[in-house]
Motif scaffolding. Structure first.
Motif, PDB file in Angstrom:
ATOM      1  N   UNK A   1       0.793  -1.216   0.000  1.00  0.00           N
ATOM      2  CA  UNK A   1       0.000   0.000   0.000  1.00  0.00           C
ATOM      3  C   UNK A   1       0.823   1.264   0.000  1.00  0.00           C
ATOM      4  N   UNK A   2       0.187   2.325  -0.449  1.00  0.00           N
ATOM      5  CA  UNK A   2       0.780   3.652  -0.384  1.00  0.00           C
ATOM      6  C   UNK A   2      -0.326   4.645  -0.070  1.00  0.00           C
ATOM      7  N   UNK A   3      -0.024   5.598   0.772  1.00  0.00           N
ATOM      8  CA  UNK A   3      -1.019   6.559   1.223  1.00  0.00           C
ATOM      9  C   UNK A   3      -1.069   7.750   0.282  1.00  0.00           C
ATOM     10  N   UNK A   4      -1.070   7.433  -0.997  1.00  0.00           N
ATOM     11  CA  UNK A   4      -1.170   8.474  -2.028  1.00  0.00           C
ATOM     12  C   UNK A   4      -1.832   7.832  -3.222  1.00  0.00           C
ATOM     13  N   UNK A   5      -2.430   8.642  -4.032  1.00  0.00           N
ATOM     14  CA  UNK A   5      -3.033   8.121  -5.253  1.00  0.00           C
ATOM     15  C   UNK A   5      -1.950   7.681  -6.233  1.00  0.00           C
ATOM     16  N   UNK A   6      -2.351   6.820  -7.126  1.00  0.00           N
ATOM     17  CA  UNK A   6      -1.486   6.424  -8.227  1.00  0.00           C
ATOM     18  C   UNK A   6      -1.874   7.271  -9.430  1.00  0.00           C
ATOM     19  N   UNK A   7      -0.941   8.049  -9.913  1.00  0.00           N
ATOM     20  CA  UNK A   7      -1.232   8.968 -11.012  1.00  0.00           C
ATOM     21  C   UNK A   7      -0.780   8.425 -12.361  1.00  0.00           C
ATOM     22  N   UNK A   8       0.142   7.488 -12.313  1.00  0.00           N
ATOM     23  CA  UNK A   8       0.662   6.906 -13.539  1.00  0.00           C
ATOM     24  C   UNK A   8       0.278   5.442 -13.571  1.00  0.00           C
ATOM     25  N   UNK A   9      -0.535   4.997 -14.506  1.00  0.00           N
ATOM     26  CA  UNK A   9      -0.903   3.577 -14.577  1.00  0.00           C
ATOM     27  C   UNK A   9       0.324   2.694 -14.618  1.00  0.00           C
ATOM     28  N   UNK A  10       0.316   1.662 -13.793  1.00  0.00           N
ATOM     29  CA  UNK A  10       1.461   0.769 -13.754  1.00  0.00           C
ATOM     30  C   UNK A  10       2.496   1.131 -12.715  1.00  0.00           C
ATOM     31  N   UNK A  11       2.296   2.242 -12.023  1.00  0.00           N
ATOM     32  CA  UNK A  11       3.226   2.632 -10.973  1.00  0.00           C
ATOM     33  C   UNK A  11       3.227   1.552  -9.907  1.00  0.00           C
ATOM     34  N   UNK A  12       4.405   1.103  -9.502  1.00  0.00           N
ATOM     35  CA  UNK A  12       4.475  -0.059  -8.619  1.00  0.00           C
ATOM     36  C   UNK A  12       5.428   0.116  -7.456  1.00  0.00           C
ATOM     37  N   UNK A  13       5.550   1.324  -6.996  1.00  0.00           N
ATOM     38  CA  UNK A  13       6.335   1.573  -5.795  1.00  0.00           C
ATOM     39  C   UNK A  13       5.385   1.823  -4.634  1.00  0.00           C
ATOM     40  N   UNK A  14       5.491   0.959  -3.626  1.00  0.00           N
ATOM     41  CA  UNK A  14       4.605   1.032  -2.477  1.00  0.00           C
ATOM     42  C   UNK A  14       5.430   1.078  -1.196  1.00  0.00           C
ATOM     43  N   UNK A  15       4.820   1.609  -0.154  1.00  0.00           N
ATOM     44  CA  UNK A  15       5.553   1.862   1.082  1.00  0.00           C
ATOM     45  C   UNK A  15       5.334   0.796   2.150  1.00  0.00           C
ATOM     46  N   UNK A  16       4.204   0.145   2.120  1.00  0.00           N
ATOM     47  CA  UNK A  16       3.847  -0.799   3.173  1.00  0.00           C
ATOM     48  C   UNK A  16       3.529  -2.146   2.551  1.00  0.00           C
ATOM     49  N   UNK A  17       4.003  -3.203   3.202  1.00  0.00           N
ATOM     50  CA  UNK A  17       3.877  -4.547   2.651  1.00  0.00           C
ATOM     51  C   UNK A  17       3.302  -5.501   3.688  1.00  0.00           C
ATOM     52  N   UNK A  18       2.503  -6.434   3.189  1.00  0.00           N
ATOM     53  CA  UNK A  18       2.056  -7.524   4.029  1.00  0.00           C
ATOM     54  C   UNK A  18       3.085  -8.633   4.051  1.00  0.00           C
ATOM     55  N   UNK A  19       2.789  -9.675   4.817  1.00  0.00           N
ATOM     56  CA  UNK A  19       3.720 -10.792   4.968  1.00  0.00           C
ATOM     57  C   UNK A  19       3.570 -11.828   3.858  1.00  0.00           C
ATOM     58  N   UNK A  20       2.487 -11.751   3.121  1.00  0.00           N
ATOM     59  CA  UNK A  20       2.297 -12.680   2.025  1.00  0.00           C
ATOM     60  C   UNK A  20       1.441 -13.876   2.409  1.00  0.00           C
ATOM     61  N   UNK A  21       0.820 -14.456   1.409  1.00  0.00           N
ATOM     62  CA  UNK A  21       0.043 -15.677   1.591  1.00  0.00           C
ATOM     63  C   UNK A  21       0.414 -16.655   0.485  1.00  0.00           C
ATOM     64  N   UNK A  22       0.645 -17.890   0.858  1.00  0.00           N
ATOM     65  CA  UNK A  22       1.109 -18.892  -0.096  1.00  0.00           C
ATOM     66  C   UNK A  22      -0.069 -19.460  -0.894  1.00  0.00           C
ATOM     67  N   UNK A  23       0.107 -19.505  -2.192  1.00  0.00           N
ATOM     68  CA  UNK A  23      -0.847 -20.175  -3.078  1.00  0.00           C
ATOM     69  C   UNK A  23      -0.101 -21.284  -3.798  1.00  0.00           C
ATOM     70  N   UNK A  24      -0.608 -22.493  -3.673  1.00  0.00           N
ATOM     71  CA  UNK A  24      -0.011 -23.639  -4.337  1.00  0.00           C
ATOM     72  C   UNK A  24      -1.077 -24.294  -5.198  1.00  0.00           C
ATOM     73  N   UNK A  25      -0.755 -24.445  -6.473  1.00  0.00           N
ATOM     74  CA  UNK A  25      -1.706 -25.015  -7.416  1.00  0.00           C
ATOM     75  C   UNK A  25      -1.186 -26.373  -7.867  1.00  0.00           C
ATOM     76  N   UNK A  26      -1.965 -27.391  -7.640  1.00  0.00           N
ATOM     77  CA  UNK A  26      -1.578 -28.742  -8.035  1.00  0.00           C
ATOM     78  C   UNK A  26      -2.162 -29.073  -9.399  1.00  0.00           C
ATOM     79  N   UNK A  27      -1.431 -29.878 -10.128  1.00  0.00           N
ATOM     80  CA  UNK A  27      -1.887 -30.239 -11.488  1.00  0.00           C
ATOM     81  C   UNK A  27      -2.781 -31.459 -11.476  1.00  0.00           C
TER      82      UNK A  27
END
Length: 124
Positions: free
Chosen positions: A98-124
């Motif tokens: 997340x970032x506490x500012x609007x995104x003005x340029x589509x595709x902008x991908x610099x963020x200030x705050x991060x979560x710890x992540x969640x694992x997704x595993x896809x079996x075939x």
């Protein structure tokens, strides 16, 4: 300062759909633009897309268009990532940021705050 927490990951079969959630810790969550990323084993982190604050405009990288949908429910301080038609290649740790500012340029991908992540595993 917001804290972000992802949830909804797990083990799924190929072809299934999954909805991941990113929940924020502050009442001002609607003021945060949120991005989704993923990182597969041995690979660099990959940007999926983002949703802007307030007006809910979304952006997806070209390779993610069609199967990924980002939405938000500000009343629940949550941003969702819907992933359809999962394949084993979608196996990764999925992060929101997340970032506490609007995104003005589509595709902008610099963020200030991060979560710890969640694992997704896809079996075939």
């Amino acid at each position: 300062q917001v804290q972000l927490m992802e949830s909804g990951g797990g083990l799924v079969q190929a072809g299934a759909s999954l909805r991941l959630s990113c929940t924020g810790s502050v009442r001002t969550f609607s003021r945060y633009a949120i991005g989704w990323f993923r990182q597969a084993p041995g690979k660099e982190r990959e940007f999926i897309g983002s949703i802007n604050r307030n007006e809910n405009s979304t952006y997806y990288t070209d390779s993610m268009k069609g199967r990924f949908t980002i939405s938000r429910d500000n009343a629940k301080y949550t941003v969702m990532l819907q992933v359809d038609r999962l394949t084993p290649e979608d196996t990764a740790v999925y992060y929101c940021a997340g970032r506490n500012r609007a995104i003005y340029v589509p595709g902008y991908k610099t963020f200030d705050y991060w979560g710890q992540g969640t694992q997704v595993t896809v079996s075939s």
